[in-house]
Design an enzyme around this catalytic site. Sequence first.
Site, PDB file in Angstrom:
ATOM      1  N   ASP A  51     132.170 104.455 104.973  1.00  0.00           N
ATOM      2  CA  ASP A  51     132.358 105.064 106.286  1.00  0.00           C
ATOM      3  C   ASP A  51     133.705 104.638 106.859  1.00  0.00           C
ATOM      4  OD1 ASP A  51     130.835 106.386 108.787  1.00  0.00           O
ATOM      5  OD2 ASP A  51     132.050 104.691 109.485  1.00  0.00           O
ATOM      6  N   TYR A  56     140.717 103.998 112.629  1.00  0.00           N
ATOM      7  CA  TYR A  56     140.658 102.635 112.117  1.00  0.00           C
ATOM      8  C   TYR A  56     141.994 102.183 111.525  1.00  0.00           C
ATOM      9  CZ  TYR A  56     135.581 103.497 112.373  1.00  0.00           C
ATOM     10  OH  TYR A  56     134.311 103.829 112.776  1.00  0.00           O
ATOM     11  N   LYS A  85     136.401 110.734 110.255  1.00  0.00           N
ATOM     12  CA  LYS A  85     136.126 111.112 111.644  1.00  0.00           C
ATOM     13  C   LYS A  85     137.368 111.696 112.329  1.00  0.00           C
ATOM     14  CE  LYS A  85     132.782 107.331 112.053  1.00  0.00           C
ATOM     15  NZ  LYS A  85     133.312 106.396 111.044  1.00  0.00           N
ATOM     16  N   HIS A 118     134.358 112.094 116.273  1.00  0.00           N
ATOM     17  CA  HIS A 118     134.170 110.669 116.541  1.00  0.00           C
ATOM     18  C   HIS A 118     133.516 110.414 117.901  1.00  0.00           C
ATOM     19  CE1 HIS A 118     136.135 106.619 115.243  1.00  0.00           C
ATOM     20  NE2 HIS A 118     134.982 106.404 115.842  1.00  0.00           N
TER      21      HIS A 118
END
Length: 315
Positions: A51, A56, A85, A118
Amino acid sequence: MPAIVIAEVPTVKLPNGAEMPVIGLGTYKSAPGEVTQAVKDAIDIGYRHIDGAHFYGNEKEVGEAIRAKIAEGVIKREDIFYTGKLWNTFHRPGAVEPALRTTLADLGLDYVDLYLMHWPVAYEEGGDLTPKDANGKIVFADHDYVDTWKALEEVCEKGLAKNIGVSNFNKEQLERLLKTARIQPVTNQVECQPLLAQVELSEFCKSRGIVITAYRPIGGLGKPGEPKLREDPKLASIAKKYNKTISQILLRYQVDRGHVAIPKSVNKSRIKENFEIFDFELSKEDVKLITSMDRHLRLCQIPDWIDSPYYPFEK
């Protein structure tokens, strides 16, 4: 040499027949210098679900690890279920496909297995992923997540994403989305742990064929004042009963509820520990006992968003 796979990972079947492994490796706040090895370790241990997210900032390193394990012959591309996402700054419908193509380029892959919105909240588009005004306040955009979803349906139909879903949506937002969706979201990824058991949302999603994916299933990120689930005496008693760790009990709790769990770690022994949950099941009584800990305590709170019309949490 690759480590011996401990168990075949069980999966949940998605509405289109695709299968999603019930445990995945979360990569939020995994540093670029550490995440490549963590993903390699996870794949060697037996994980088949990773994931990630553009926000990130480490998808290049995650992709490097996946491609390395494919090159080694440990896995084929179709063995891995990768979740990406769409970030808040890309909610304008015309920005969705370019954002996904950036993710694919970073990963070095031709498609993602699952692409999530997201958050339902849209930010002003631009270079900064967290745009702020002169007073330091987030600058929102007025893009409606229903319109953003239509663009997600298009990238799904093009095969750039095999499945699409949402993250951090509440029940009312999901109901509104489902009224116009041509392709329904296959999952809603939300914080879910004993202190925020998400019973009502889980039951609603189950009734609509939407799988709950639980982030922070083991609790918080160690912030001062956060409850420490791994030190809870009630959970310690259950863990002793099954000869498992509290973390393993918390992950099995999600799986036994029909959820997918995505614990984050870069520590190889912890990654391995989190995977060793397929040789036992919790009794219904123990699932009920853990759920009774629910205090509607949300560890992931974003008070800066309270002025957004798409704020997903209780005000």
